[in-house]
Design an enzyme around this catalytic site. Structure first.
Site, PDB file in Angstrom:
ATOM      1  N   LYS A 111       0.830  -1.213   0.000  1.00 23.68           N
ATOM      2  CA  LYS A 111       0.000   0.000   0.000  1.00 23.68           C
ATOM      3  C   LYS A 111       0.869   1.269   0.000  1.00 23.68           C
ATOM      4  CE  LYS A 111      -4.055  -2.119   2.246  1.00 23.68           C
ATOM      5  NZ  LYS A 111      -5.120  -1.923   3.277  1.00 23.68           N
ATOM      6  N   TYR A 143     -12.187  -2.157  -4.231  1.00 26.11           N
ATOM      7  CA  TYR A 143     -12.747  -2.440  -2.902  1.00 26.11           C
ATOM      8  C   TYR A 143     -14.280  -2.383  -2.902  1.00 26.11           C
ATOM      9  CZ  TYR A 143      -8.296  -2.489  -0.320  1.00 26.11           C
ATOM     10  OH  TYR A 143      -7.058  -2.826   0.194  1.00 26.11           O
ATOM     11  N   PHE A 177     -15.794   2.907   6.650  1.00 24.67           N
ATOM     12  CA  PHE A 177     -14.408   3.244   6.323  1.00 24.67           C
ATOM     13  C   PHE A 177     -14.142   3.287   4.811  1.00 24.67           C
ATOM     14  CE2 PHE A 177     -14.687  -1.348   7.138  1.00 24.67           C
ATOM     15  CZ  PHE A 177     -14.154  -1.878   5.962  1.00 24.67           C
ATOM     16  N   ARG A 218      -1.764 -14.295   4.114  1.00 22.97           N
ATOM     17  CA  ARG A 218      -2.520 -13.651   5.206  1.00 22.97           C
ATOM     18  C   ARG A 218      -1.787 -13.814   6.541  1.00 22.97           C
ATOM     19  NH1 ARG A 218      -6.792 -10.245   3.886  1.00 22.97           N
ATOM     20  NH2 ARG A 218      -7.020 -10.344   6.126  1.00 22.97           N
ATOM     21  N   THR A 242      -5.614  -7.190  10.421  1.00 19.79           N
ATOM     22  CA  THR A 242      -5.944  -5.925   9.753  1.00 19.79           C
ATOM     23  C   THR A 242      -5.543  -4.727  10.608  1.00 19.79           C
ATOM     24  OG1 THR A 242      -7.835  -7.059   8.752  1.00 19.79           O
ATOM     25  CG2 THR A 242      -7.841  -4.645   8.679  1.00 19.79           C
ATOM     26  N   ARG A 255       2.438  -6.403   9.152  1.00 21.39           N
ATOM     27  CA  ARG A 255       1.695  -5.276   9.716  1.00 21.39           C
ATOM     28  C   ARG A 255       2.205  -4.894  11.104  1.00 21.39           C
ATOM     29  NH1 ARG A 255      -4.184  -7.116   7.248  1.00 21.39           N
ATOM     30  NH2 ARG A 255      -4.265  -5.586   5.562  1.00 21.39           N
ATOM     31  N   ASN A 268      -2.079   0.312   6.692  1.00 20.95           N
ATOM     32  CA  ASN A 268      -1.650  -0.982   7.244  1.00 20.95           C
ATOM     33  C   ASN A 268      -0.805  -1.808   6.276  1.00 20.95           C
ATOM     34  OD1 ASN A 268      -3.687  -1.783   5.566  1.00 20.95           O
ATOM     35  ND2 ASN A 268      -4.881  -2.870   7.114  1.00 20.95           N
ATOM     36  N   HIS A 311      -2.162  -5.335   1.336  1.00 19.38           N
ATOM     37  CA  HIS A 311      -3.431  -6.011   1.067  1.00 19.38           C
ATOM     38  C   HIS A 311      -3.112  -7.444   0.668  1.00 19.38           C
ATOM     39  CE1 HIS A 311      -7.331  -7.018  -0.703  1.00 19.38           C
ATOM     40  NE2 HIS A 311      -6.621  -7.602  -1.658  1.00 19.38           N
ATOM     41  N   GLU A 353      -9.227 -10.546  -8.063  1.00 22.46           N
ATOM     42  CA  GLU A 353      -8.319  -9.419  -7.794  1.00 22.46           C
ATOM     43  C   GLU A 353      -7.100  -9.440  -8.717  1.00 22.46           C
ATOM     44  OE1 GLU A 353      -9.543  -8.962  -3.079  1.00 22.46           O
ATOM     45  OE2 GLU A 353      -7.486  -9.518  -3.599  1.00 22.46           O
TER      46      GLU A 353
HETATM   47  P1  ADP Z   1      -7.872  -6.887   5.181  1.00 23.02           P
HETATM   48  O1  ADP Z   1      -7.086  -5.839   4.430  1.00 23.02           O
HETATM   49  O2  ADP Z   1      -7.105  -7.397   6.375  1.00 23.02           O
HETATM   50  O3  ADP Z   1      -8.388  -7.995   4.293  1.00 23.02           O
HETATM   51  P2  ADP Z   1     -10.607  -5.870   5.195  1.00 23.02           P
HETATM   52  O4  ADP Z   1     -10.786  -6.572   3.875  1.00 23.02           O
HETATM   53  O5  ADP Z   1     -11.603  -6.144   6.260  1.00 23.02           O
HETATM   54  O6  ADP Z   1      -9.158  -6.159   5.798  1.00 23.02           O
HETATM   55  O7  ADP Z   1     -10.622  -4.320   4.963  1.00 23.02           O
HETATM   56  C1  ADP Z   1      -9.947  -3.722   3.869  1.00 23.02           C
HETATM   57  C2  ADP Z   1      -9.141  -2.539   4.371  1.00 23.02           C
HETATM   58  O8  ADP Z   1     -10.043  -1.544   4.842  1.00 23.02           O
HETATM   59  C3  ADP Z   1      -8.220  -2.853   5.557  1.00 23.02           C
HETATM   60  O9  ADP Z   1      -6.964  -3.352   5.176  1.00 23.02           O
HETATM   61  C4  ADP Z   1      -8.124  -1.506   6.237  1.00 23.02           C
HETATM   62  O10 ADP Z   1      -7.124  -0.704   5.626  1.00 23.02           O
HETATM   63  C5  ADP Z   1      -9.492  -0.918   5.983  1.00 23.02           C
HETATM   64  N1  ADP Z   1     -10.357  -1.155   7.152  1.00 23.02           N
HETATM   65  C6  ADP Z   1     -10.980  -2.287   7.486  1.00 23.02           C
HETATM   66  N2  ADP Z   1     -11.688  -2.173   8.617  1.00 23.02           N
HETATM   67  C7  ADP Z   1     -11.532  -0.903   9.001  1.00 23.02           C
HETATM   68  C8  ADP Z   1     -11.983  -0.136  10.093  1.00 23.02           C
HETATM   69  N3  ADP Z   1     -12.790  -0.665  11.024  1.00 23.02           N
HETATM   70  N4  ADP Z   1     -11.594   1.156  10.171  1.00 23.02           N
HETATM   71  C9  ADP Z   1     -10.790   1.691   9.239  1.00 23.02           C
HETATM   72  N5  ADP Z   1     -10.302   1.022   8.174  1.00 23.02           N
HETATM   73  C10 ADP Z   1     -10.663  -0.262   8.055  1.00 23.02           C
HETATM   74 MG    MG Z   2      -9.793  -8.006   2.819  1.00 23.26          MG
END
Ligand code: ADP
Ligand code: MG
Length: 142
Positions: free
Chosen positions: A11, A51, A59, A87, A93, A104, A114, A117, A128
């Site tokens: 990212k 996304y 968010f 993962r 996350t 992370r 973070n 992805h 994707e």
């Molecule tokens: P991951 O990236 O671990 O697969 P998700 O698919 O749930 O997580 O979410 C996509 C991205 O959206 C996350 O990597 C994070 O940057 C953001 N995100 C997810 N949940 C939140 C939250 N509660 N508040 C702020 N940003 C969030």
């Molecule tokens: Mg995800």
């Protein structure tokens, strides 16, 4: 264990911190091969399409703004159990919950910024990967 492909994105925060090499090293040292790469800068609309599954979540707008705030490095990783292994290497996350030694835990500053992805299933990995790459862009070692 099955050989799988998964999409990784480094990212904008991690690209900006110049830790691309450290992140790729972790993949390679854990048996994943980089079989395609693309350094790109998404528009907010493109980030929104990537996304789309999160559209409507509180968010979502911040996520799209952040993902289009600078260049990202999209990669296809290939190896045994690649989806789950990636993962595990990423960590949770929310970096506050990420296990020590994960990408992370070491490189993420917040739940928004973070670092990485990773696809969450083989089915989503295929979707994707096709967002960023054509079949001819991928060069399997196997
Ligand atoms: P991951 O990236 O671990 O697969 P998700 O698919 O749930 O997580 O979410 C996509 C991205 O959206 C996350 O990597 C994070 O940057 C953001 N995100 C997810 N949940 C939140 C939250 N509660 N508040 C702020 N940003 C969030
Ligand atoms: Mg995800």
């Amino acid at each position: 264990m099955p050989v799988q492909r998964t999409l990784s994105i480094i990212k904008p925060d991690a690209v900006g911190k110049n830790v691309v090499g450290d992140i790729i090293r972790r993949f390679e040292e854990n048996g994943l091969s980089v079989i395609g790469t693309r350094l790109t800068h998404l528009s907010a609309a493109e980030a929104g399409r990537f996304y789309a599954v999160h559209e409507g979540r509180p968010f979502y707008n911040d996520l799209c703004a952040f993902m289009s705030s600078g260049p990202v490095l999209a990669m296809v990783l290939e190896g045994q159990n690649a989806v789950v292994l990636n993962r595990q290497l990423m960590g949770a996350t929310n970096p506050k919950e990420a296990e020590a030694g994960t990408i992370r835990a070491d490189h993420a500053d917040s739940i928004d910024a973070n670092a990485v992805h990773g696809s969450d299933s083989e089915e989503n990995a295929a979707i994707e990967i096709s967002f960023f790459f054509a079949a001819l862009d991928l060069h399997s070692r196997g």
